[in-house]
Design a protein around this motif. Sequence first.
Motif, PDB file in Angstrom:
ATOM      1  N   VAL A 266      40.528  59.702  31.313  1.00 51.88           N
ATOM      2  CA  VAL A 266      40.786  58.987  32.569  1.00 51.88           C
ATOM      3  C   VAL A 266      42.281  58.856  32.837  1.00 51.88           C
ATOM      4  CG1 VAL A 266      38.588  57.782  32.376  1.00 51.88           C
ATOM      5  CG2 VAL A 266      40.652  56.674  31.544  1.00 51.88           C
ATOM      6  N   ARG A 267      43.085  58.768  31.792  1.00 53.67           N
ATOM      7  CA  ARG A 267      44.528  58.742  32.010  1.00 53.67           C
ATOM      8  C   ARG A 267      45.033  60.116  32.460  1.00 53.67           C
ATOM      9  NH1 ARG A 267      46.563  54.787  27.065  1.00 53.67           N
ATOM     10  NH2 ARG A 267      46.287  52.835  28.213  1.00 53.67           N
ATOM     11  N   ASN A 272      44.396  53.943  36.360  1.00 55.43           N
ATOM     12  CA  ASN A 272      45.190  52.831  35.840  1.00 55.43           C
ATOM     13  C   ASN A 272      44.334  51.984  34.901  1.00 55.43           C
ATOM     14  OD1 ASN A 272      46.855  50.657  35.388  1.00 55.43           O
ATOM     15  ND2 ASN A 272      47.300  50.254  37.542  1.00 55.43           N
ATOM     16  N   LEU A 273      44.787  51.837  33.667  1.00 53.38           N
ATOM     17  CA  LEU A 273      44.099  50.983  32.703  1.00 53.38           C
ATOM     18  C   LEU A 273      44.948  49.776  32.311  1.00 53.38           C
ATOM     19  CD1 LEU A 273      42.418  53.611  30.328  1.00 53.38           C
ATOM     20  CD2 LEU A 273      41.413  52.396  32.272  1.00 53.38           C
ATOM     21  N   ASP A 274      45.882  49.414  33.165  1.00 51.14           N
ATOM     22  CA  ASP A 274      46.708  48.246  32.882  1.00 51.14           C
ATOM     23  C   ASP A 274      45.823  47.004  32.737  1.00 51.14           C
ATOM     24  OD1 ASP A 274      48.862  49.897  33.114  1.00 51.14           O
ATOM     25  OD2 ASP A 274      49.568  49.100  35.034  1.00 51.14           O
ATOM     26  N   GLY A 275      46.180  46.163  31.793  1.00 47.44           N
ATOM     27  CA  GLY A 275      45.452  44.922  31.609  1.00 47.44           C
ATOM     28  C   GLY A 275      44.176  45.046  30.805  1.00 47.44           C
ATOM     29  N   LEU A 276      43.873  46.239  30.290  1.00 44.90           N
ATOM     30  CA  LEU A 276      42.666  46.408  29.479  1.00 44.90           C
ATOM     31  C   LEU A 276      42.775  45.600  28.189  1.00 44.90           C
ATOM     32  CD1 LEU A 276      39.988  47.787  28.668  1.00 44.90           C
ATOM     33  CD2 LEU A 276      41.365  49.711  27.802  1.00 44.90           C
ATOM     34  N   VAL A 277      41.755  44.784  27.935  1.00 47.08           N
ATOM     35  CA  VAL A 277      41.678  43.999  26.702  1.00 47.08           C
ATOM     36  C   VAL A 277      40.569  44.583  25.837  1.00 47.08           C
ATOM     37  CG1 VAL A 277      41.169  41.735  25.700  1.00 47.08           C
ATOM     38  CG2 VAL A 277      42.503  41.905  27.817  1.00 47.08           C
ATOM     39  N   THR A 278      40.889  44.894  24.590  1.00 48.55           N
ATOM     40  CA  THR A 278      39.873  45.407  23.673  1.00 48.55           C
ATOM     41  C   THR A 278      39.639  44.401  22.556  1.00 48.55           C
ATOM     42  OG1 THR A 278      41.567  46.622  22.438  1.00 48.55           O
ATOM     43  CG2 THR A 278      40.376  47.835  24.162  1.00 48.55           C
ATOM     44  N   VAL A 279      38.391  44.323  22.130  1.00 46.59           N
ATOM     45  CA  VAL A 279      37.979  43.361  21.109  1.00 46.59           C
ATOM     46  C   VAL A 279      37.205  44.108  20.031  1.00 46.59           C
ATOM     47  CG1 VAL A 279      36.569  41.320  20.644  1.00 46.59           C
ATOM     48  CG2 VAL A 279      37.861  41.485  22.789  1.00 46.59           C
ATOM     49  N   ASN A 280      37.478  43.804  18.781  1.00 43.54           N
ATOM     50  CA  ASN A 280      36.694  44.351  17.682  1.00 43.54           C
ATOM     51  C   ASN A 280      36.095  43.207  16.879  1.00 43.54           C
ATOM     52  OD1 ASN A 280      35.803  46.625  15.950  1.00 43.54           O
ATOM     53  ND2 ASN A 280      37.055  45.591  14.413  1.00 43.54           N
TER      54      ASN A 280
END
Length: 337
Positions: A266-267, A272-280
């Motif tokens: 996608v990039r 635009n993936l600004d602000g993406l929060v990932t959780v593990n």
Amino acid sequence: MSAPSGYSSAPATTEGLKPFDLRGLKTYELRSRPSKVFVEDLGHPMEAGTSVGDWIDSLPRQLAGNDLRRIRDHLCRAYENRCTTVAALGAHVIKTGCGPYLIDWVNRGLISAVVLNGAAAIHDFELAWAGKTSEDVESQLPAGKFGMARETADAFAVAARAGAEHEVGLGAALGRHMDELDCPHADCSLVLAAYRAGIPCTIHVALGTDIVHMHPHVSGAALGEASMIDFRRLCSVVSLMQDGVWLNLGSAVVLPEVLLKAVSVVRNFGHNLDGLVTVNVDKQVQYRSRVNVLDRPAAQGIELIGHHEILLPLLHAAVAQRLAMQGYPLTPAEAAA
């Protein structure tokens, strides 16, 4: 053999070394020192009957206590702002009984897409069809019976062919097939919940790793094509994840790798993936989930280490309490309305 030039062959010695004279040590006032822990950060014991929200807010404002609240707040923010939230999960999440919490989130509209590896989808199907899953490998393997359940293989054979031939992918085809089967325990299926809610459900297969791959009528070509369609569908989901939340739940290898490749796609197309929060959320720290989920693709990565059967119900309760306090729908029916 002589010592190299510039080096002494004599060992270091402390013989005759005097204690350090500490007189004249420079000190400062304790209150002037920068510190990491303050009295307002301490936890507060709660009385019986305390609400879940109050209990979570009473946790120490340190480490995992802060992380739990941060994840809760990001999920609530994404729901309020209609940002994309994805739950990507491995088999252990289903096996430990956590599917119903994710199903509830699907029904409430909090989750935008569901992503599974092959094993998670298998356990999901078996629970819905037979009301049980996770065979005893140690007893089944010596007899050559491990993984030989007919109905599981049949379901994936049908879903793989339908998903490939009709270009709908493995997840959607399995959901449709389960819906047509009228599974006795349909309310236990995350795949079926996603299908009925009309949200993407993608299944990412690593050929040779799942029990259904041992059955001759399960087509590798169909599985591969259906799963490839799901990967491309997932790329469409990830393209919408600006300010969204990606939950990696108990997948140490396959889904962290899938996420990384989808982000690259996608990039490459300029999304635009600004602000993406990932959780593990997992039982232990893993390399790929730490690097490929938390570090590389995200603006912010948060990790909770512990048992899924404790952390996911706790997180579910925290989100439900916060959304209720903010006046959002309390039931799936109200959310649908």
